[in-house]
Design a protein around this motif. Structure first.
Motif, PDB file in Angstrom:
ATOM      1  N   ARG A   1      13.211  -4.001 -40.457  1.00 25.09           N
ATOM      2  CA  ARG A   1      12.488  -4.988 -41.263  1.00 25.09           C
ATOM      3  C   ARG A   1      12.579  -6.386 -40.644  1.00 25.09           C
ATOM      4  NH1 ARG A   1      11.136  -4.056 -46.309  1.00 25.09           N
ATOM      5  NH2 ARG A   1      12.732  -2.432 -46.460  1.00 25.09           N
ATOM      6  N   ARG A   2      13.757  -6.739 -40.136  1.00 19.93           N
ATOM      7  CA  ARG A   2      13.933  -8.056 -39.529  1.00 19.93           C
ATOM      8  C   ARG A   2      13.080  -8.204 -38.273  1.00 19.93           C
ATOM      9  NH1 ARG A   2      20.156  -7.960 -38.917  1.00 19.93           N
ATOM     10  NH2 ARG A   2      19.839  -9.878 -37.680  1.00 19.93           N
ATOM     11  N   PHE A   3      12.944  -7.119 -37.503  1.00 23.48           N
ATOM     12  CA  PHE A   3      12.065  -7.182 -36.332  1.00 23.48           C
ATOM     13  C   PHE A   3      10.613  -7.390 -36.763  1.00 23.48           C
ATOM     14  CE2 PHE A   3       9.003  -5.126 -33.553  1.00 23.48           C
ATOM     15  CZ  PHE A   3       9.236  -5.801 -32.363  1.00 23.48           C
ATOM     16  N   PHE A   4      10.156  -6.623 -37.750  1.00 22.34           N
ATOM     17  CA  PHE A   4       8.767  -6.736 -38.172  1.00 22.34           C
ATOM     18  C   PHE A   4       8.471  -8.081 -38.835  1.00 22.34           C
ATOM     19  CE2 PHE A   4       8.641  -1.863 -38.411  1.00 22.34           C
ATOM     20  CZ  PHE A   4       8.026  -1.767 -37.172  1.00 22.34           C
ATOM     21  N   ASP A   5       9.506  -8.778 -39.279  1.00 23.88           N
ATOM     22  CA  ASP A   5       9.329 -10.122 -39.853  1.00 23.88           C
ATOM     23  C   ASP A   5       9.066 -11.181 -38.784  1.00 23.88           C
ATOM     24  OD1 ASP A   5       9.543  -9.445 -42.518  1.00 23.88           O
ATOM     25  OD2 ASP A   5      11.684  -9.895 -42.668  1.00 23.88           O
ATOM     26  N   LEU A   6       9.292 -10.843 -37.508  1.00 20.26           N
ATOM     27  CA  LEU A   6       9.101 -11.807 -36.428  1.00 20.26           C
ATOM     28  C   LEU A   6       7.621 -12.154 -36.252  1.00 20.26           C
ATOM     29  CD1 LEU A   6      11.431 -10.249 -33.680  1.00 20.26           C
ATOM     30  CD2 LEU A   6      11.886 -12.325 -35.014  1.00 20.26           C
ATOM     31  N   PRO A   7       7.330 -13.315 -35.664  1.00 21.77           N
ATOM     32  CA  PRO A   7       5.937 -13.636 -35.320  1.00 21.77           C
ATOM     33  C   PRO A   7       5.368 -12.590 -34.361  1.00 21.77           C
ATOM     34  CG  PRO A   7       7.334 -15.581 -35.118  1.00 21.77           C
ATOM     35  CD  PRO A   7       8.259 -14.415 -35.309  1.00 21.77           C
ATOM     36  N   LEU A   8       4.066 -12.373 -34.437  1.00 18.37           N
ATOM     37  CA  LEU A   8       3.425 -11.341 -33.629  1.00 18.37           C
ATOM     38  C   LEU A   8       3.687 -11.535 -32.140  1.00 18.37           C
ATOM     39  CD1 LEU A   8       1.570  -8.881 -33.407  1.00 18.37           C
ATOM     40  CD2 LEU A   8      -0.400 -10.451 -33.410  1.00 18.37           C
ATOM     41  N   GLU A   9       3.674 -12.784 -31.668  1.00 17.37           N
ATOM     42  CA  GLU A   9       3.872 -13.013 -30.232  1.00 17.37           C
ATOM     43  C   GLU A   9       5.255 -12.553 -29.772  1.00 17.37           C
ATOM     44  OE1 GLU A   9       4.239 -17.150 -32.246  1.00 17.37           O
ATOM     45  OE2 GLU A   9       3.042 -15.316 -32.462  1.00 17.37           O
ATOM     46  N   ASP A  10       6.256 -12.635 -30.644  1.00 21.81           N
ATOM     47  CA  ASP A  10       7.591 -12.155 -30.296  1.00 21.81           C
ATOM     48  C   ASP A  10       7.637 -10.628 -30.285  1.00 21.81           C
ATOM     49  OD1 ASP A  10       8.597 -14.703 -30.010  1.00 21.81           O
ATOM     50  OD2 ASP A  10       9.300 -14.832 -32.073  1.00 21.81           O
ATOM     51  N   LYS A  11       6.988 -10.011 -31.252  1.00 23.03           N
ATOM     52  CA  LYS A  11       6.979  -8.552 -31.312  1.00 23.03           C
ATOM     53  C   LYS A  11       6.242  -7.956 -30.109  1.00 23.03           C
ATOM     54  CE  LYS A  11       5.422  -8.673 -35.635  1.00 23.03           C
ATOM     55  NZ  LYS A  11       5.039  -8.282 -37.029  1.00 23.03           N
ATOM     56  N   ARG A  12       5.207  -8.623 -29.661  1.00 24.69           N
ATOM     57  CA  ARG A  12       4.406  -8.088 -28.571  1.00 24.69           C
ATOM     58  C   ARG A  12       5.055  -8.254 -27.194  1.00 24.69           C
ATOM     59  NH1 ARG A  12      -0.838  -6.574 -29.344  1.00 24.69           N
ATOM     60  NH2 ARG A  12      -1.663  -7.544 -27.464  1.00 24.69           N
TER      61      ARG A  12
END
Length: 304
Positions: A44-55
């Motif tokens: 959940r904490r990962f998915f809460d990150l901004p899209l640019e960080d997740k990508r």
């Protein structure tokens, strides 16, 4: 074992669950509840990150289809699912499976945040692999086979696949990006799936023998388990995977972590002899090379 009443009752219960539902809950499994919850928390904490960080760990064909896929990239039977996810696979040595294996070669992509993500998930996958092997021993007994029937060339070196999934709230998504389902109707590819889902959100739905869709309600401390396509072939249809889907109709973001326990990547799965004897002696399924089955599915799972 014939004198162990508790074991015989358990095996009978497992047999009935596989025949009548294809889904069941597992408790008393030895995986700490604190770890089960922590896995969902870091997801959940990962998915809460901004899209640019997740990508930064974006899934592409060049990453061996490992990594993060944003909302709208995952499809089921040609329809877009309203979910985001991270896909991880068991390690494949370069060249080990020739042209077939090259599609999934490469290291898993782990985010820098949360900092314990990689260590936690690798330990978790190892524990669930061992738990799955134990459950498959029970399934072998339930079919009337020796407990090690799935070892050796079938699943002595089991491939595994870990999927961390986030299902957003529909109201939070622009209308043009919304879809009907978090995950469309499907069966799973391998032998066994163990699902770690949020304790307080009902979203996973299973179609019963009457054709009705029922909720697989979360039971804290348990895994929801279901059988997959390879077990259907191996058992010559005695056990059949159940269609299921996901709707997140709650008002909160839902997290689910699915662990897929598979046969050996290069295993040729076909009806087992003792299953043939129970089903009239005629094979209802042709031999399936598991890796070919998986790669075919994976190559059609994404809009990249």
């Amino acid at each position: 074992m014939a004198g162990d009443g508790d074991l015989l009752r358990l095996v009978g219960t497992l047999d009935a669950a596989c025949k009548e539902a294809g889904f069941f809950y597992v408790r008393g499994h030895g995986i700490p509840e604190s770890m089960i919850a922590e896995v969902r928390d870091v997801t959940r904490r990962f998915f809460d990150l901004p899209l640019e960080d997740k990508r930064k760990i974006r899934l592409t064909p060049h990453t061996g289809y490992r990594g993060y896929q944003r909302l709208g990239e995952n499809i089921t039977k040609g329809k877009i699912d309203m979910q985001e996810a991270i896909d991880c696979y068991a390690h494949i040595e370069p060249g080990k499976y020739g042209d077939l294996g090259k599609h999934l070669e490469g290291p898993n992509l782990w985010p820098d945040y949360p900092s314990n993500f990689k260590v936690l998930l690798e330990n978790y996958a190892s524990l669930l692999r061992d738990l799955s092997r134990k459950i498959m021993r029970g399934i072998a007994l339930a079919l009337g086979a020796p407990s090690d029937a799935f070892e050796g060339g079938t699943a002595g070196d089991p491939f595994w696949y870990l999927r961390l999934i986030g299902y957003p709230v529909s109201a939070d998504i622009p209308e043009e990006q919304r879809t009907d389902t978090g995950c469309g109707v499907h069966t799973d590819y391998g032998l066994l799936t163990l699902v770690n889902q949020d304790d307080d959100i009902c979203a996973l739905e299973v179609r019963n023998l009457s054709g009705e869709w029922i909720q697989a309600k979360p039971i804290p401390g348990t895994f929801v388990c279901n059988i997959g396509d390879m077990l259907e072939v191996w058992s010559n249809g005695i056990y059949q995977p159940t269609l299921h889907r996901v709707f997140n109709n709650s008002l909160r973001y839902r997290v689910s972590v699915a662990f897929f326990y598979e046969s050996n990547f290069d295993a040729g799965v076909e009806p087992a002899e003792f299953c043939l004897e129970k089903t009239g002696g005629v094979a209802k399924y042709e031999k399936v090379v598991y890796g070919e089955h998986l790669v075919k599915k994976v190559l059609n799972n994404f809009v990249l």
